[in-house]
Write an enzyme that holds these catalytic residues in place. Sequence first.
Site, PDB file in Angstrom:
ATOM      1  N   GLY A 187      -4.744  -0.566 -12.154  1.00  0.00           N
ATOM      2  CA  GLY A 187      -3.371  -0.218 -11.808  1.00  0.00           C
ATOM      3  C   GLY A 187      -3.324   1.021 -10.936  1.00  0.00           C
ATOM      4  O   GLY A 187      -4.260   1.324 -10.200  1.00  0.00           O
ATOM      5  N   SER A 188      -2.237   1.761 -11.043  1.00  0.00           N
ATOM      6  CA  SER A 188      -2.021   2.912 -10.171  1.00  0.00           C
ATOM      7  C   SER A 188      -2.876   4.096 -10.590  1.00  0.00           C
ATOM      8  O   SER A 188      -3.261   4.236 -11.759  1.00  0.00           O
ATOM      9  CB  SER A 188      -0.544   3.326 -10.194  1.00  0.00           C
ATOM     10  OG  SER A 188      -0.224   3.947 -11.421  1.00  0.00           O
TER      11      SER A 188
ATOM     12  N   GLU B 123      -9.873   1.030 -12.438  1.00  0.00           N
ATOM     13  CA  GLU B 123      -9.825   0.419 -11.112  1.00  0.00           C
ATOM     14  C   GLU B 123      -8.449   0.718 -10.540  1.00  0.00           C
ATOM     15  O   GLU B 123      -7.453   0.103 -10.926  1.00  0.00           O
ATOM     16  CB  GLU B 123     -10.073  -1.086 -11.206  1.00  0.00           C
ATOM     17  CG  GLU B 123     -11.422  -1.461 -11.778  1.00  0.00           C
ATOM     18  CD  GLU B 123     -12.591  -0.948 -10.955  1.00  0.00           C
ATOM     19  OE1 GLU B 123     -12.404  -0.683  -9.742  1.00  0.00           O
ATOM     20  OE2 GLU B 123     -13.686  -0.792 -11.508  1.00  0.00           O
ATOM     21  N   LEU B 124      -8.397   1.686  -9.616  1.00  0.00           N
ATOM     22  CA  LEU B 124      -7.118   2.253  -9.199  1.00  0.00           C
ATOM     23  C   LEU B 124      -6.793   1.879  -7.750  1.00  0.00           C
ATOM     24  O   LEU B 124      -7.201   0.845  -7.271  1.00  0.00           O
ATOM     25  CB  LEU B 124      -7.150   3.763  -9.421  1.00  0.00           C
ATOM     26  CG  LEU B 124      -7.570   4.185 -10.842  1.00  0.00           C
ATOM     27  CD1 LEU B 124      -7.603   5.697 -10.974  1.00  0.00           C
ATOM     28  CD2 LEU B 124      -6.657   3.564 -11.895  1.00  0.00           C
TER      29      LEU B 124
ATOM     30  N   CYS C 238      -5.249  -3.838  -3.867  1.00  0.00           N
ATOM     31  CA  CYS C 238      -5.813  -2.498  -3.692  1.00  0.00           C
ATOM     32  C   CYS C 238      -6.718  -2.406  -2.474  1.00  0.00           C
ATOM     33  O   CYS C 238      -6.952  -1.310  -1.964  1.00  0.00           O
ATOM     34  CB  CYS C 238      -6.608  -2.097  -4.941  1.00  0.00           C
ATOM     35  SG  CYS C 238      -5.616  -1.992  -6.432  1.00  0.00           S
TER      36      CYS C 238
ATOM     37  N   GLU D  32      -0.908   4.836  -1.253  1.00  0.00           N
ATOM     38  CA  GLU D  32      -1.114   3.393  -1.142  1.00  0.00           C
ATOM     39  C   GLU D  32       0.241   2.709  -1.033  1.00  0.00           C
ATOM     40  O   GLU D  32       1.071   2.801  -1.940  1.00  0.00           O
ATOM     41  CB  GLU D  32      -1.850   2.882  -2.384  1.00  0.00           C
ATOM     42  CG  GLU D  32      -2.076   1.389  -2.387  1.00  0.00           C
ATOM     43  CD  GLU D  32      -2.755   0.901  -3.654  1.00  0.00           C
ATOM     44  OE1 GLU D  32      -3.519  -0.067  -3.573  1.00  0.00           O
ATOM     45  OE2 GLU D  32      -2.515   1.489  -4.722  1.00  0.00           O
TER      46      GLU D  32
END
Length: 480
Positions: free
Chosen positions: A228-229, A248-249, A286, A380
Amino acid sequence: MTATAFWLAGRQATGETAFDVTSPWDGRTVGRVSVPTEAQVEEAVAAAHAVIDEFAATPAHVRAAALDHVSKRLAERTEEIAQLISAENGKPIKWARGEVGRAVSVFRFAAEEARRFNGGEAQRLDTDAGGTGRLGLTRRFPKGVVLGIAPFNFPLNLCAHKIAPAIAVGAPIILKPAPATPLSGLILGELLAETDLPAGSWSILPVTNDRMPALVQDERLPVISFTGSDKVGYAIQESVPRKHCTLELGGNGAAVVLGDWSSEEDLDWAATRIATFSNYQGGQSCISVQRVIADASVYDRLVAKVVTAVEAQGTGDPSDDSTDVGPLVSEDAAKRVEAWVDEAVNAGARLLTGGKRDGASYAPTVLENLPADVTLACEEVFGPVLTLQKADGEADAFAKVNDSKFGLQAGVFTHDLQTAFRAHRALEVGGVIIGDVPSYRADQMPYGGAKQSGVGREGVRFAMDDYTYERVLVLTGLAL
């Protein structure tokens, strides 16, 4: 509409409340999902904790057979599940089918890895006199129950990336799917329930986000795998510093086009790939292309081709096979993208195409001359927006890639092998893709980032390492 049950310790259950899942394309109700009570969440956690030893000792063939079964059943139900993903997520149906195919592979890879996992590594210890007659045998064992927290953008495959490695190593897992897109994750429960995995070894709980901190803090869940963020991911990590967190950003993926990538064929390929993968999934990936950094010698030619290729992207109803770009996950998400683009244009960026919003949909957009201090340059975007900038040679291009707090993946269009190796050394990212965009991901490769793009790696075998730890056995008195 009857509420869809969740999965509590391997069995279906319903709670006292439910919520609607709506399509971001047309607002229709896609499904209704039952929400577990606090008591049911406690039951799931307790069951997972109680089965730790039993599940870790489950024979490899049992775990592998379960994973193979899920892979095969996903393949059999591809069209049904793809339609569900498209309905709840707004993802164009052709990309939804691709997502199901990837999940099929993830479970197949996990089955293969489960069969060869933990063969152990033997090490002679008699390299010093004190180790005479001693042999070390190192194997890996689960760290404990995994809490998997999945995002909305790949509602099936990123759930698969939490569940499959956990089953492969014999670690119980509690999966929390994204509230916007829980139906795809719950489908996995239907398939897991058809296997012989121990009761309690898995649960899928569609709890709301405000209930996530209690799960994060629970000491019986020592491993957290979050996608996520960056804001939420690092807040989780800071709140539980003694837990193992795989994060996992975000990213703002850069595609570098160097001066040797200069033929018409080269630039056509680069432009097509950039246009496709700045807009696929509505830009909600992402590793979508957010930045293009092109050598000054090819910049003008590339820009014209990119704009043409972006304008050729088909937009509209995600259920239509011809649609390339559907809506974002919500109208609020599209409004945020709109605000960031408007800020950039008002600050001096040049809008080359797009820049319009219609409800939850945002037109594929290209900008150049982006001021360095606007939000779009620093964060992002997670939408169908692409920015272009010139570079004065390789070193300048690589410096521009690294001028970011993120470092997930980068693509470098070059024919030169030495340049490829320099890129691999110089770029501060978790993956460098040569001859293509940063959006390429094979589900078996190590996937993760540097800097504020996260810690740890997914990709089935690499997640299995993250979920386990090494334990050495020393044997004494052997005739080595």
